[in-house]
Scaffold this active site. Structure first.
Site, PDB file in Angstrom:
ATOM      1  N   ALA A 160       0.854  -1.190   0.000  1.00 38.19           N
ATOM      2  CA  ALA A 160       0.000   0.000   0.000  1.00 38.19           C
ATOM      3  C   ALA A 160       0.888   1.237   0.000  1.00 38.19           C
ATOM      4  CB  ALA A 160      -0.894   0.004   1.230  1.00 38.19           C
ATOM      5  N   LYS A 161       0.549   2.190  -0.855  1.00 33.79           N
ATOM      6  CA  LYS A 161       1.284   3.461  -0.855  1.00 33.79           C
ATOM      7  C   LYS A 161       0.605   4.354   0.180  1.00 33.79           C
ATOM      8  CE  LYS A 161       3.148   6.930  -4.056  1.00 33.79           C
ATOM      9  NZ  LYS A 161       4.574   6.680  -3.822  1.00 33.79           N
TER      10      LYS A 161
END
Length: 310
Positions: A160-161
């Site tokens: 996940a960014k």
């Protein structure tokens, strides 16, 4: 156009730059419950175009899913919102685009689920993420291996960014800057090279291009993926495998990749020169080809990856 005249897209509406505000008790501000993207809009030979817009928005949606975010907008709506934001700001040059989804103001406490998920999109000119002077383009930047380890997949979801992950990155970047370097390299808990603070890393040994796997903790970077696709098309041999710290020092070439940074050659790591300290031929070839693609001078890949602003 001054900032006062710019617009930011917030939950379906274009808001004046200086009025695009959030409550001080916004959940994401206190507990880092937000995910975001970095996207580039290029001034191509055929007009303004956003690079790999669909892939960036899909990654934003995927990041949100990992954090249980109920993003009320479809992928198509978010892509249109990016284009609308660019048009609203009368962008005439290359620009950076920042979509962010975040848990907003509501109930405080670690649990974000009772709170609404909001989405915002801003754009600005950002051309100095890493040094851009001619000497650095020709020679390369100076890196150090950080004392801060990259977050581990058993503690944080690194695919996940997420804003939370970048506290880790910020500590490493500040450490490097205060020590007189341009950027930091981060190792994982097994001592393997993962990435820089905000860029993926590639090395070259004996004309073989090598980059760490995402399973090591590296972000599944879109510029990273682009470089691998270009390498394959140009018959440049590559491997995706773990890299040890000492292997960095004896590499023939090293470069970083990222949406904000582009492709940046590396001259030194930990005060050790990488080969002769100059940009290598594989780095140069990939950079040249990358620029052909993003500026719409590559019939196949440009058509596949560019979305024109209309």
């Amino acid at each position: 156009m001054t900032n006062n005249e710019k617009k930011i897209w917030m939950d379906g509406f274009l808001v004046d730059w200086n009025k695009a505000t959030i409550h001080i008790l916004t959940h994401a501000l206190h507990y880092a419950t937000a995910v975001f993207e970095g996207i580039r809009c290029y001034k191509t030979v055929n007009g303004l175009a956003v690079f790999r817009l669909s892939d960036h928005i899909q990654r934003l949606i995927n990041s949100g899913k990992i954090y249980f975010m109920d993003i009320k907008y479809s992928k198509e709506q978010l892509e249109k919102a990016v284009i609308d934001t660019i048009n609203a700001n009368k962008v005439g040059e290359e620009s950076y685009i920042r979509p962010i989804a975040y848990y907003g103001y509501g109930k405080m406490g670690v649990n974000p689920l009772p709170n609404k998920v909001s989405v915002a999109i801003a754009t600005w000119i950002w051309d100095e993420h890493l040094k851009k002077e001619k000497q650095y383009e020709e020679k390369g930047i100076r890196l150090m291996v950080s004392a801060w380890m990259r977050i581990d997949g058993r503690t944080m979801p690194f695919l996940a960014k997420a804003t939370a992950n970048y506290a880790n990155s910020a500590l490493a970047r500040v450490e490097a800057l205060k020590a007189g370097f341009d950027e930091a390299i981060m190792l994982n808990t097994n001592g393997k090279v993962v990435e820089a603070s905000a860029e993926n890393i590639f090395i070259v040994r004996d004309s073989l291009l090598i980059t760490p796997p995402t399973s090591s903790g590296a972000l599944n970077g879109i510029t990273r993926d682009t470089v691998l696709a270009i390498a394959k098309e140009n018959k440049i041999r590559y491997e995706i495998r773990d890299i040890s710290r000492d292997e960095l020092y004896i590499s023939d070439e090293i470069f970083l990749t990222g949406t904000a940074a582009g492709i940046k050659p590396v001259a030194e790591i930990d005060n050790r020169s990488i080969a002769d300290g100059k940009e290598g031929w594989i780095t140069r070839r990939l950079k040249e080809r990358f620029e052909l693609v993003v500026y719409d001078r590559d019939d196949e890949l440009s058509k596949k990856w560019l979305t024109y602003v209309e």
